[in-house]
Structures are given as C-alpha cells and as structure tokens.
Enzyme design. Sequence first.
Site, PDB file in Angstrom:
ATOM      1  CG  PHE A   1      -1.909   1.188   1.147  1.00 18.12           C
ATOM      2  CD1 PHE A   1      -3.090   1.068   0.430  1.00 18.12           C
ATOM      3  CD2 PHE A   1      -1.631   2.395   1.772  1.00 18.12           C
ATOM      4  CE1 PHE A   1      -3.985   2.133   0.345  1.00 18.12           C
ATOM      5  CE2 PHE A   1      -2.509   3.461   1.691  1.00 18.12           C
ATOM      6  CZ  PHE A   1      -3.691   3.327   0.969  1.00 18.12           C
TER       7      PHE A   1
ATOM      8  CG  ASP B   1       5.704   3.287   1.655  1.00 16.44           C
ATOM      9  OD1 ASP B   1       5.734   3.854   2.770  1.00 16.44           O
ATOM     10  OD2 ASP B   1       4.674   3.200   0.967  1.00 16.44           O
TER      11      ASP B   1
ATOM     12  CE  LYS C   1       0.035   5.450   7.666  1.00 17.39           C
ATOM     13  NZ  LYS C   1      -1.289   6.098   7.625  1.00 17.39           N
TER      14      LYS C   1
END
Length: 397
Positions: free
Chosen positions: A138, A223, A252
């Site tokens: 993702f 990532d 995040k």
Amino acid sequence: MNTEEIIKNGQQYVMNTYGRLPMALVRGEGVYVWDADGNKYLDFVAGLAVNSLGHCHPAVVEAIREQAGTLMHVSNIYWIEPQVRLAESLVKNSALDKVFFCNSGAEANEGAIKLARKYARKYLGNDKYEIITMEKSFHGRTLAAITATAQPKYQKDLDPLPGGFKYVPFNDIAALQEAVSLHTCAIMMEPVQGEGGVNVADYEYMQKVKQLCDERGLLLIFDEVQCGLARTGKLFAYEHYGIEPDIMTLAKAIAGGFPMGALLAKDKVADCFQPGDHASTFGGNPLAAAAAYAAVSLLADKEFLASTVEKASYFQAKLNDLKKKYSFVTDVRGKGLILGLGITADGIKIVESCRAKGLLINCVGSNVLRFLPPLIISFEDIDNAVKILDEAMGESR
C-alpha cells in the site's frame, strides 16, 4: 454536538469515502481518546500509526503553539529555518543525504516515483522507467501511488492507470529476479506491509533484494510511511536488515499528529531533482517543520527506542499467549509495535466487541487484527488492552 448530531451532519455534508465507525472522537490525551458522548477508549490504532507519541504530546503541542505565534507559513521560494533544522536531524539520524518535504505519505511516494524516473533518465537511459512493487503493498491514494499499490480492490474503476509498474509476491526473490526487465529502474517496497496484513520482509530476502539492485543498477525505494520512525524498535525499519535504501519515504508519525510527509534520498539520486522538477506549496512549512522537529527528537532518542523494544517484546509475548489459548489464531506477526494476529474468526466482530469494552483496534484484510499503539504505552496499558482483547476473543469461540 453529540455523536448522533455529528454523524447526521457528517452524512449530509462530508463525502462518503470512509467506512466510518458510529462514533465521533473529540479529545485525546496520551494513550486515551474520548468520544462526543464522554466515553473513554484505550487507543491501539493511534491514528493509523500517526500518534506514535500519543495524543497531544506536550513537546509537540508547545512547538506548535510557539511556532504558530511566530510564523505559520511562507513559500518555499525562501529558506525556512525550522525546515532546515528538521532536514539536518533526519539526515544525521539516517543513511540518506537530502530531504524533500510534503504533506502526506502518498505525496512522498509520488515524489519517490518521479525521482526514480528522473534518475533513470539521467543515468540509465530513456528506456528505463519500470518500477516493481510487491503484492499486498500500500503506497497511497493518488493515481500513481494507487497504481504502485498492488491491490486490485484499491484500483477498481480508476482505469486507465499510469503505466510502468509491475507486481510480484512479497518475500519471493525468485519472482522478483524473473520480473526485472530491460526497462526496470527501481524496486519499491515496505519493509513491513501494514495495510497488506502486517507482513514482515525476511532478512535473507532483503539481502538478496539489495544484491539484485546493486548487480542490475536498480534503485531501492523503501516506503516507511507506516513502519518507520521508531515503530519497529529502530528509528528506521531498514536498520534491521543492515542495508541502505537509495530512496526512503516517511509520513504518519513524523510530526506527532500534524500533517507532514518526507522524501529522503542519497546525494547522487537527490541531485536529479533541480528547481522546477518537483514542489509542494505547504511542504515543510514552518508550523509542520517545528512540530516534526519536536517529534523526531523524541522518537530518535536511544532510551525511547530501547523502551519501545522492551514493550514490543512484552506485547508479543502476551499475544502469543492468546494464540495458545484460541485455536482460531493462526499466527502472531509484525515487528516492534506494528503487530498483527492472524485469525480465522470474524475480525470485525472482535473489533466491535473491543470498542464496546473501551479498546480501539482495527482489522486489515478481514483476517488480521492490527495493533498500532502509541509508543508511549506502559506495560499496564498493554495488560489492559490484552485483557479486553481476551474477553472479546472469548465471545468469538
């Protein structure tokens, strides 16, 4: 407004893009949140790994308060002191050399894709553009990032998708080796797949991925939007493997709850971006950078990282006890405090039962209970969460 009023107005005025729970959170402090009706919850979702320092950490709040009263935003056509200070901190704490700031993980990954192709055009040739990503990955919701995301459910009805991406199974080096073509310029992956089910890259696999990149002249992009910044017990997940990526993306947890993303790269790669090649109006603005500097300073602290490892080991042991107790638990997975329980029972039912008892968790892929608690949790918090989880799982027998 109470919960009912918030939901009613939200359904009328807010686009229906989320499968929302029937609750409205209005306040947070440390590891707890409260809803609009005054109910208190132990938060083991933590904004999907955003609130790694818990809710409203005093250091982050004070940094935002002070910067908001000084300078909130100026354009990136000027040098921004808090941004430069943050960039220095990230570089000195990592194996990367330069930083580009943006607003989210998806935006950071878009930048990584652009940078990889700019590098390929400069050093590898006009026919090098293909990026290989992993199944169950993702990488974000923008069009290129969702194409890099090798999950068809996220790509439904978005055709035509951008070209130049190829997918292979995670932890399968033979499939990756076979997929590399004359057009490949980079391999992009999460060291720990969060949304894909809390899947951890094997150590030996990572060594071979790095070797393949070195042998074929490919860029390695990590990532670390969800698994980075102390979540695995090290500041960056790549540190567990003794290898260094050419490009890394963060978001995040980076600003303690304030929106920010970052793209880091080795000098030779970073230099492929020149003025006009990439930009972000709000990226690295003074307010976000000040919040992030405060957050990263705490997350990078060696004692903080050591405590995260201790709590992660304790939590994993408790989850393994549940695995022994319940036959529908297939495995305990993850690294550090990004953990999952593979189950054959109804995960949504367990999530709902936990919520009713005062614990927030979530379920990914319908069969993995995911735990992303604030890294500031105590052993008592873990015990309380496991007690509630045990009760909820007992109802699913």
